[in-house]
Motif scaffolding. Structure first.
Motif, short mmCIF file in Angstrom:
data_model
loop_
_atom_site.label_atom_id
_atom_site.label_comp_id
_atom_site.label_asym_id
_atom_site.label_seq_id
_atom_site.Cartn_x
_atom_site.Cartn_y
_atom_site.Cartn_z
N ASP A 10 0.85 -1.19 0.00
CA ASP A 10 0.00 0.00 0.00
C ASP A 10 0.89 1.24 0.00
OD1 ASP A 10 -1.69 2.14 0.60
OD2 ASP A 10 -2.72 1.10 2.22
N ASP A 11 0.63 2.16 -0.91
CA ASP A 11 1.43 3.38 -1.03
C ASP A 11 1.48 4.20 0.26
OD1 ASP A 11 1.82 2.74 -3.67
OD2 ASP A 11 0.48 4.28 -4.46
N GLU A 12 0.41 4.16 1.05
CA GLU A 12 0.31 4.98 2.25
C GLU A 12 0.66 4.23 3.54
OE1 GLU A 12 -0.08 8.18 1.97
OE2 GLU A 12 -0.54 8.14 -0.16
N ALA A 13 0.87 2.94 3.47
CA ALA A 13 1.19 2.16 4.67
C ALA A 13 2.58 2.53 5.19
CB ALA A 13 1.14 0.67 4.36
N PRO A 14 2.74 2.58 6.50
CA PRO A 14 4.07 2.85 7.05
C PRO A 14 5.08 1.79 6.61
CG PRO A 14 2.39 2.91 8.77
CD PRO A 14 1.74 2.36 7.53
N LEU A 15 6.30 2.22 6.36
CA LEU A 15 7.34 1.27 5.96
C LEU A 15 7.87 0.49 7.15
CD1 LEU A 15 9.43 3.38 3.41
CD2 LEU A 15 7.71 1.63 2.94
N PHE A 16 7.86 1.13 8.32
CA PHE A 16 8.45 0.51 9.51
C PHE A 16 7.36 0.12 10.51
CE2 PHE A 16 11.72 2.90 7.47
CZ PHE A 16 12.82 2.08 7.56
N ASN A 17 7.73 -0.81 11.37
CA ASN A 17 6.86 -1.31 12.43
C ASN A 17 5.60 -1.95 11.88
OD1 ASN A 17 8.74 -0.47 14.39
ND2 ASN A 17 7.91 1.60 14.27
N GLU A 18 4.42 -1.42 12.23
CA GLU A 18 3.16 -2.09 11.93
C GLU A 18 2.82 -2.15 10.45
OE1 GLU A 18 2.22 2.19 12.16
OE2 GLU A 18 3.25 0.92 13.59
#
Length: 94
Positions: A33-41
């Motif tokens: 997903d383009d907007e999903a955080p890259l790190f952690n969750e």
């Protein structure tokens, strides 16, 4: 090196590079997903992946991250990273 022609192209190239260079075997580029955080969750990257991500940006896009704060902002998601690459390319730094 990938030319930053438009943001959509950069996002797609980034996803492919993330999967290949960070060995994300359980993911396909289209699953990210383009907007999903890259790190952690989000994508689940960790601090070692951050170092590899810096190398990936230089290798594929000719982009450098100047400091940790700049990296923190750029590495929020694929979308923020693509915008950073586009801005970097337009600034003539590459």
């Amino acid at each position: 090196m990938i030319q930053a022609t438009d943001e959509k192209t950069v996002r797609e190239a980034l996803k492919q590079a993330l999967v290949a260079d960070l060995h994300l075997q359980d993911l396909r580029p289209e699953d990210i997903d383009d907007e999903a955080p890259l790190f952690n969750e989000g994508l689940g990257l960790d601090s070692l992946d951050a170092v590899e991500l810096v190398v990936l940006l230089e290798k594929h896009f000719g982009v450098r991250i100047a400091d940790a704060e700049q990296g923190r902002q750029a590495f929020a998601s694929v979308a923020t990273l693509a915008r950073y690459i586009m801005e970097y390319s337009r600034s003539g730094k590459s």
